[in-house]
Design an enzyme around this catalytic site. Sequence first.
Site, short mmCIF file in Angstrom:
data_model
loop_
_atom_site.label_atom_id
_atom_site.label_comp_id
_atom_site.label_asym_id
_atom_site.label_seq_id
_atom_site.Cartn_x
_atom_site.Cartn_y
_atom_site.Cartn_z
CG HIS A 15 -85.72 -63.12 -82.82
ND1 HIS A 15 -84.81 -64.14 -82.83
CD2 HIS A 15 -84.99 -61.98 -82.65
CE1 HIS A 15 -83.58 -63.66 -82.70
NE2 HIS A 15 -83.67 -62.35 -82.59
CG ASP B 53 -86.36 -66.92 -84.07
OD1 ASP B 53 -86.50 -65.91 -84.80
OD2 ASP B 53 -85.55 -66.97 -83.14
CB SER C 198 -80.58 -62.18 -81.31
OG SER C 198 -80.77 -61.83 -82.66
#
Length: 564
Positions: free
Chosen positions: A494, A456, A218
């Site tokens: 995610h 995601d 990330s």
Amino acid sequence: MTQGERRVRITTTMRATRKFVGLATVMSVIVLAWLAIHRTAAVAKESPLAMHCAEFAGTVLSPELIAMPTAGALIESASMIGATAPGNQQGDEYCRITGRIKALNASTPDIRFDLNLPRRWNGRALQIGGGGYNGVVVSGTGVMPFSPDRAPLAQGYATFGDDSGHVGDSSLAEFGLVDDAVTNFGYAHLKKTHDVALALIARAYGRPPQRMYFAGGSTGGREGYTVMQRFPDDYDGVIANSPALNFSGVRLIGVKLGQAEYGGAGGFVPPALLERVYQRTLEVCDRLDAVADGIVSDVEACRAHEAQIIDSLRCALHTSTHDACLTDAQVATLLVMRDGLSLPYRLAWDVGGYHGYNVFEGTQLTGALGLAHQAQRQPVPTFYANGYLFAQGDGYLRYFVARDADFDSLSFDPQRPGKYRAQLIALSGTIGSMSTDLSGYIAHGGKLITLQGLADEVISPNQTIAYHDALVARFGKDEVDRFMRLYMVPGFQHGSGVFIPSVDLLGALDAWVTRGVAPETLTATDLAAATNGRSRPLCRYPGFPRYVGKGNVNMASSFVCAQP
């Protein structure tokens, strides 16, 4: 040894190395300087470390050791953590060092860092990235996310991380009001911490690391691409997962999404309807990979059914009270996320927007990082109530762009930012990793592994794919294949999802760097609670797992990597 003797003194001839030219030479000079100052052969024979761990405490590192401007660094604590010490799950003792890097401007927050030096060192070092807006020191002692149970420190890696130069929860953006803190967050903290850690490692073991790696996801993934682009000679290998490459773009699309949900009548999509969208997607697309396993693996084939899925979910009478279908306003909200953002001006590196998400291809939007759970916007949006993307975008506008805590993000038009345009463009260059110029990293021989979920809901998988394709357009497929591996994982979101992969990416990277064994298809074990232990092949992009028609559907051996 006295406090004064522990203070680092480097001659003024080092000052010529502070520019970003010949960084390999800089590091060589740094290491030689350390070794020249700390020739303690007797101590080195007595201990695996070139000096006893506790002697690091109170050490002051000269600014000349750091290639970017600072006021030096201070080691605040240093102690050996015993193999049987409470909380030490590493299986061996290590020297734990904490410290801070001081800014030239006293009003700029320090960069706090941790460094862990294993007694049994494998000659390698690993810098670990942060998440969100950072603000918390990365300890470097734990297991890497979505990796097997053995931590890098337990494998003999010297590990280190930092807080990126401010203190606070990873959701808080207030530090955006401080220019130097923004620069540190964007890229400078990475280099500053690297240089301090490199000097301390060389001092501790009497030699620098043979290999220097970086790993993060990330924001940490963005940081991984950042170090390749800005400091290519410093790293031999990078793991950069779910990378927030287009940091400004993802914040702006978050604002657009919040405006669709809260800026007009009827745009809010309640969680029950979001779940209906997800279940309808599974009904249409789950079997496209030849097995019903709760995973949409053939995303491109599913995309061909997108219009059918949307039409089947629309409310024929466009009633806003229906709880089993989508109104036009609700469909429009989801299309904002699907379509992404197109800008009539260019951000840094000629970026013209942000790629959309796989909303109708198996992405579940009801989780903690999904879309809004409440129909009313909070005065200060929160992740759960108003959605992760909008909450983060709102904070970005308030503190980084407008620099006004009372700024109303619902009134902001990303397409026509007016007086904020210059600030948006400048920020996109400071906090972003969209440059495709990896020529320095390629020349250095560096390797890159990126893993990301096709489902995601925070970082668009299509943005990551687009960046990879831009690299191919610039360097050619063969050249990109020589230094990069991209793995797009069906069902992975995610950090959550119906398939959460566990795979030893660090081992794969190290084998590639040190032995030239380039990773191909890997095997990932599922960490999701409901299906824990099943496995799937981890296919190189653009491949995806397809069931062969026989065999145990929970075994990777029953699947092949197919092309869309």
